[in-house]
Scaffold this active site. Structure first.
Site, PDB file in Angstrom:
ATOM      1  N   THR A   1      14.935 -43.299  59.097  1.00  0.00           N
ATOM      2  CA  THR A   1      13.968 -44.366  59.409  1.00  0.00           C
ATOM      3  C   THR A   1      13.639 -44.323  60.902  1.00  0.00           C
ATOM      4  O   THR A   1      12.466 -44.328  61.297  1.00  0.00           O
ATOM      5  CB  THR A   1      14.533 -45.744  59.012  1.00  0.00           C
TER       6      THR A   1
ATOM      7  N   ASN B   1      11.253 -38.935  47.389  1.00  0.00           N
ATOM      8  CA  ASN B   1      12.552 -39.471  46.999  1.00  0.00           C
ATOM      9  C   ASN B   1      12.560 -40.035  45.583  1.00  0.00           C
ATOM     10  O   ASN B   1      13.597 -40.087  44.940  1.00  0.00           O
ATOM     11  CB  ASN B   1      12.999 -40.556  47.992  1.00  0.00           C
TER      12      ASN B   1
ATOM     13  N   CYS C   1      15.394 -49.271  48.152  1.00  0.00           N
ATOM     14  CA  CYS C   1      15.056 -50.407  49.012  1.00  0.00           C
ATOM     15  C   CYS C   1      14.107 -51.375  48.334  1.00  0.00           C
ATOM     16  O   CYS C   1      13.992 -52.512  48.744  1.00  0.00           O
ATOM     17  CB  CYS C   1      14.453 -49.908  50.327  1.00  0.00           C
TER      18      CYS C   1
HETATM   19  N1  PMP Z   1      12.739 -40.989  54.039  1.00  0.00           N
HETATM   20  C1  PMP Z   1      13.075 -40.697  52.778  1.00  0.00           C
HETATM   21  C2  PMP Z   1      12.243 -39.718  52.000  1.00  0.00           C
HETATM   22  C3  PMP Z   1      14.192 -41.309  52.200  1.00  0.00           C
HETATM   23  O1  PMP Z   1      14.531 -41.017  50.938  1.00  0.00           O
HETATM   24  C4  PMP Z   1      14.951 -42.229  52.965  1.00  0.00           C
HETATM   25  C5  PMP Z   1      16.168 -42.923  52.380  1.00  0.00           C
HETATM   26  N2  PMP Z   1      15.913 -43.646  51.209  1.00  0.00           N
HETATM   27  C6  PMP Z   1      14.555 -42.489  54.283  1.00  0.00           C
HETATM   28  C7  PMP Z   1      13.451 -41.846  54.791  1.00  0.00           C
HETATM   29  C8  PMP Z   1      15.319 -43.443  55.159  1.00  0.00           C
HETATM   30  O2  PMP Z   1      16.495 -42.832  55.588  1.00  0.00           O
HETATM   31  P1  PMP Z   1      17.666 -43.642  56.335  1.00  0.00           P
HETATM   32  O3  PMP Z   1      18.403 -44.342  55.253  1.00  0.00           O
HETATM   33  O4  PMP Z   1      18.488 -42.590  56.982  1.00  0.00           O
HETATM   34  O5  PMP Z   1      17.045 -44.538  57.331  1.00  0.00           O
END
Ligand code: PMP
Length: 399
Positions: free
Chosen positions: A74, A155, A331
């Protein structure tokens, strides 16, 4: 988590590898000096951070100095979007897609309120970004695009985007291309040496059996970046703040393991398990549909629709039976809204509503998949039985 649980939510997060836990434990016990300190204890920690930087660089075939450690993907995405566009004075357009993770979509949305124009490249119903249409948009807005940001793999659906074609189009126009590659390590190789058009790339350790709260942004040496977290010369002036030492060391170890796993063809076994799961579920539940079936997909991911059913209900009942899955992005779970990604792909609402994601890892066993193949159709049948019969008007229509 109980020993009998069947964890099929590895795109949300993965289990810490025991090897990673061991190096992190050692870091907590022995490497607690500040890596910025000039004394020997500090410099020992610095050395371990630089070793981790080297391991992460090897995972994606770049130079160690091109890696900036962050608190996760993020932060890496935010740093890329804002840090790159801030230096592209006079350029106020970001070219992206509607199926990015919220960690790209939402900063873009905020930048829109700050005067940026956000353009979305079109996406097929299989969830693939149209690289030709993107190149045409780039051509049309070449003078105003500050940066292109398209994820490497989705994702939710696991769809692998045409990164090479997008990188080539961006390179031809000399426009920086950022890709969120969070879902890729440990599933397929990432070779930035062969992708000169990729200017920036985000990673997150917890998606490949590393710790949560640690990630990295790759930025090509030729690219300048404005730091977004300011307060010290850390990370070559790119990200202030005392380093998350154990997290970074854990990420390095996880990167080393992920690289070796992909090189030893480990993902083949995962793909076979995923395919067996898909076939068995489609056989047991004839109305089930695999979303993005005809697109290139990550080998660990399946996104299955059970039309007319409610994904949340499926997830809750599966959880009661010890099968952990998710509906859309982790999320966004807890809301009854269907996945924004599936809707943006043009999938009908009643199909999107009933779509669940099952994602495997290198620790998923054959026995777990056998049990999932048994349990999931039982859960679907149970939900169907509890559904009210269709209203008479619908019965008449179907005659
Ligand atoms: N980008 C993608 C494609 C993700 O799957 C995720 C996690 N769900 C994130 C960003 C965010 O990653 P982080 O949990 O390390 O902030």
């Amino acid at each position: 988590m109980s020993d009998t649980a069947i964890y099929l939510d590895n795109n949300a997060t993965t289990q810490l590898a025991p090897e990673v836990l061991a190096v992190m434990q050692r870091a907590h016990e022995e490497l607690w000096a500040n890596p910025s300190s000039v004394h020997r204890a500090g410099q020992q920690v610095r050395q371990q951070i630089e070793l981790a930087r080297d391991q992460v660089a090897q995972l994606i075939a770049c130079k160690p100095r091109e890696i900036t450690f962050t608190s996760g993907a993020t932060e890496a995405n935010n740093l890329a979007l804002r840090g790159i566009s801030a230096l592209r004075k006079g350029r106020r357009t970001i070219l992206t897609s509607a199926i990015e993770h919220a960690a790209v979509r939402e900063p873009c949305e905020q930048m829109k309120h700050e005067g940026f124009t956000i353009l979305h490249a079109p996406v097929s119903t299989d969830g693939v970004v149209d690289a030709k249409a993107l190149a045409a948009l780039l051509e049309q807005h070449a003078d105003d695009v500050a940066l292109v940001s398209i994820h490497w793999a989705n994702n939710e659906t696991g769809v692998i985007q045409p990164i090479e074609a997008i990188a080539d189009a961006c390179q031809a126009k000399r426009i920086p291309f950022h890709t969120d590659a969070t879902q890729v390590p440990g599933k397929q190789p990432i070779d930035l040496a062969t992708l000169p058009g990729v200017s920036a790339l985000s990673l997150s350790a917890h998606k490949f059996h590393g710790p949560k709260g640690t990630g990295a942004l790759f930025t090509r040496s030729s690219l300048r970046l404005t730091p977004q977290i300011i307060g010290g010369p850390h990370e070559r002036q790119r990200r202030g703040g005392t380093e998350n030492v154990s997290g970074i060391i854990g990420m390095g170890e996880a990167a080393k393991l992920a690289k070796a796993y992909v090189e030893s063809n480990g993902p083949n076994r995962v793909e076979q398990l995923r395919d067996r799961l898909e076939h068995a579920l489609c056989e047991a539940v004839p109305e089930a549909q695999i979303n993005s079936l005809h697109a290139p997909r990550l080998r660990n991911t399946t996104n299955i629709a059970f039309p007319q059913l409610e994904a949340e209900a499926i997830i809750i009942l599966l959880s009661e039976r010890g099968v952990y899955a998710s509906a859309g992005a982790a999320c966004s779970s807890g809301s009854l809204e269907p996945s924004a990604v599936l809707l943006a792909m043009g999938i009908e609402e009643h199909v999107a509503h009933g779509s669940i994601r099952l994602s495997l890892s290198r620790y998923t066993t054959e026995n777990e998949i056998d049990r999932a193949i048994d349990i999931i159709p039982q859960v679907i049948a149970k939900i169907r039985q509890s559904m009210p019969p269709p209203p008479p008007s619908e019965v008449r229509q179907s005659v």
